[in-house]
Enzyme design. Sequence first.
Site, PDB file in Angstrom:
ATOM      1  N   ASP A  12      -2.021   6.625   6.088  1.00 39.46           N
ATOM      2  CA  ASP A  12      -3.033   5.681   5.615  1.00 39.46           C
ATOM      3  C   ASP A  12      -3.359   4.765   6.796  1.00 39.46           C
ATOM      4  OD1 ASP A  12      -4.513   3.624   4.541  1.00 39.46           O
ATOM      5  OD2 ASP A  12      -3.081   3.127   2.952  1.00 39.46           O
ATOM      6  N   TRP A  62       0.837  -1.209   0.000  1.00 37.83           N
ATOM      7  CA  TRP A  62       0.000   0.000   0.000  1.00 37.83           C
ATOM      8  C   TRP A  62       0.866   1.250   0.000  1.00 37.83           C
ATOM      9  CZ3 TRP A  62      -4.257  -1.344  -1.922  1.00 37.83           C
ATOM     10  CH2 TRP A  62      -4.889  -2.537  -1.563  1.00 37.83           C
ATOM     11  N   LYS A 107     -12.173  -2.108   6.336  1.00 37.03           N
ATOM     12  CA  LYS A 107     -11.349  -2.941   7.215  1.00 37.03           C
ATOM     13  C   LYS A 107     -11.889  -2.893   8.652  1.00 37.03           C
ATOM     14  CE  LYS A 107      -8.778  -3.514   3.580  1.00 37.03           C
ATOM     15  NZ  LYS A 107      -7.854  -2.517   3.143  1.00 37.03           N
TER      16      LYS A 107
HETATM   17  C1  PLP Z   1      -7.178  -2.125   1.783  1.00 33.94           C
HETATM   18  C2  PLP Z   1      -6.176  -1.044   1.916  1.00 33.94           C
HETATM   19  C3  PLP Z   1      -6.065  -0.016   0.973  1.00 33.94           C
HETATM   20  C4  PLP Z   1      -6.914   0.038  -0.283  1.00 33.94           C
HETATM   21  O1  PLP Z   1      -8.189   0.405   0.022  1.00 33.94           O
HETATM   22  P1  PLP Z   1      -9.295   0.635  -1.146  1.00 33.94           P
HETATM   23  O2  PLP Z   1     -10.405   1.261  -0.352  1.00 33.94           O
HETATM   24  O3  PLP Z   1      -9.609  -0.714  -1.682  1.00 33.94           O
HETATM   25  O4  PLP Z   1      -8.718   1.537  -2.154  1.00 33.94           O
HETATM   26  C5  PLP Z   1      -5.138   0.976   1.178  1.00 33.94           C
HETATM   27  N1  PLP Z   1      -4.342   0.966   2.257  1.00 33.94           N
HETATM   28  C6  PLP Z   1      -4.416  -0.011   3.206  1.00 33.94           C
HETATM   29  C7  PLP Z   1      -3.503   0.031   4.378  1.00 33.94           C
HETATM   30  C8  PLP Z   1      -5.330  -1.042   3.056  1.00 33.94           C
HETATM   31  O5  PLP Z   1      -5.409  -2.016   3.972  1.00 33.94           O
END
Ligand code: PLP
Length: 357
Positions: A169, A102, A193
Site C-alpha cells: 500500500d 491502514w 495523497k
Molecule cells: C489514506 C490511506 C488509505 C485509504 O485510502 P482511501 O482511498 O480513502 O480508501 C489507505 N492506505 C494509506 C496508507 C492511506 O494513507
Amino acid sequence: MKKYNFYAGPAILPDPVIKEAAEAVNEFAGTGLSILELSHRSKEIVAMMDEAEQHVYDLLDIDKDSYSILFLTGGASSQFFMTAINVLDKDAKAAYIDTGSWSTKAIKEAKHFGEVEVVASSKNRNYCYIPKSYTIPEDVTYVHYTSNNTIFGTEFHQLPETSIPLVSDMSSNIFSRPMDVSRHAILYAGAQKNLGPAGVTMVIVRNDILGKVNRAIPTMLNYQTHITKKSSFNTPPVFPIYVSMLTMRWLKANGGVSAMEKKNIEKANILYNEIDRNPLFYGTADNEDRSRMNVCFLARDEAHEAPFLEMCLEAGCMGVKGHRSVGGFRASIYNAMSMEGVQILVDVMKELERIHG
Ligand SMILES: *Cc1c(COP(=O)(O)O)cnc(C)c1O
C-alpha cells in the site's frame, strides 16, 4: 494570503496542475466540451488514459511486458480485499506487517479470503517504528506492507527482506522516491495523497500472479477484467485520472522520482531538525523510521498546542493539526509542497519558542 496546504489527504497538488485542470473543466483538448462531459470512449480521453499509463511505466521504470497499470475506483480501502481475493487462495497464507491503522484494515479484509499471518507489528509502541527483525514463513503467497504510514509518520526506508513477492500500500509515498517495482506482485495507491484528487486508485499488477486462485471472482473485483479493458470496463473516473496524469507530467518535467526524493529528503530534514532543536516540540516516530511525507510531532506542554495551531493559520499553514491517534501535529509535505512552505512552518515554530519558550 498564500496558503500552504499541510493536510494529509486530500492533499496539496502542484499549482500548474490545478490551473490546467481548471482549464480542462472549461474545455478539453479543443473538443468544445468540458472534460467532465466527454465520453470515456472518445479518442481524446483514450489518449489521455494511455498517456497516464505510460507516465507510470516511465516514472517507476517498470517492465511493460510484465506489469499492468490500472486506474480503479473504491479507494485504497477496496484494494485491501481486492488484492487478497485475486491472489490469496482459500487454503493459502499471506504474511502481513502491521505498522498502523491502514495495515490493520488490510489485515482484516484479507482474512475473508485466506489465512493471514501477522509476522511483525509495531502496535506495542503505538506504531512509532517499523519492525526490523521478524521471520517470514517460506510458504506464504505474498508479504503485504504499508510503505508509508500516513497516520503515524513512519516509512519503510528498506524493503522487507525476503524473496517472496511483495504487495504494498503506497498511498502516501508513491512517486516520492524511486521504488523497486520488480520486487512487488502488486502496488496500490489512492490518488489523493501524493498523486491527484480523490476518486481514483492506481494499481500496478504483475500479470503472472493472476488466474491462480480457485474461486469465482465478481467481474468488477477481478483485476483481469480491468487489464483486458484497459481500466474502461465500466466508466472510469476520468477527471481524477486526468489530474493524476497532469501530476505525473509535472513530476517528469521536474526531474522524476529521483529529483523528488532529493527534494523530499531536504524538506524533511529541515522540519525534523527544527523539531529536534526546538525545546517546545518533540517528534513521535523513531528517528531511523521517520516518514519523509507525514511529519508527526507533539508540543512538550499541551498549553502550547492551541496557540501554535492559531499561529500556523495566521501564517497560512493549513492542516497542521495531528490525527487523533497520535494527537499534536502532523505536517504532510508531499511532492508538491515547496521548500518555502516548510520554511514558513519552521519560522512559526521558532516564533512560538520566542514567545512561549
Ligand atoms: C489514506 C490511506 C488509505 C485509504 O485510502 P482511501 O482511498 O480513502 O480508501 C489507505 N492506505 C494509506 C496508507 C492511506 O494513507
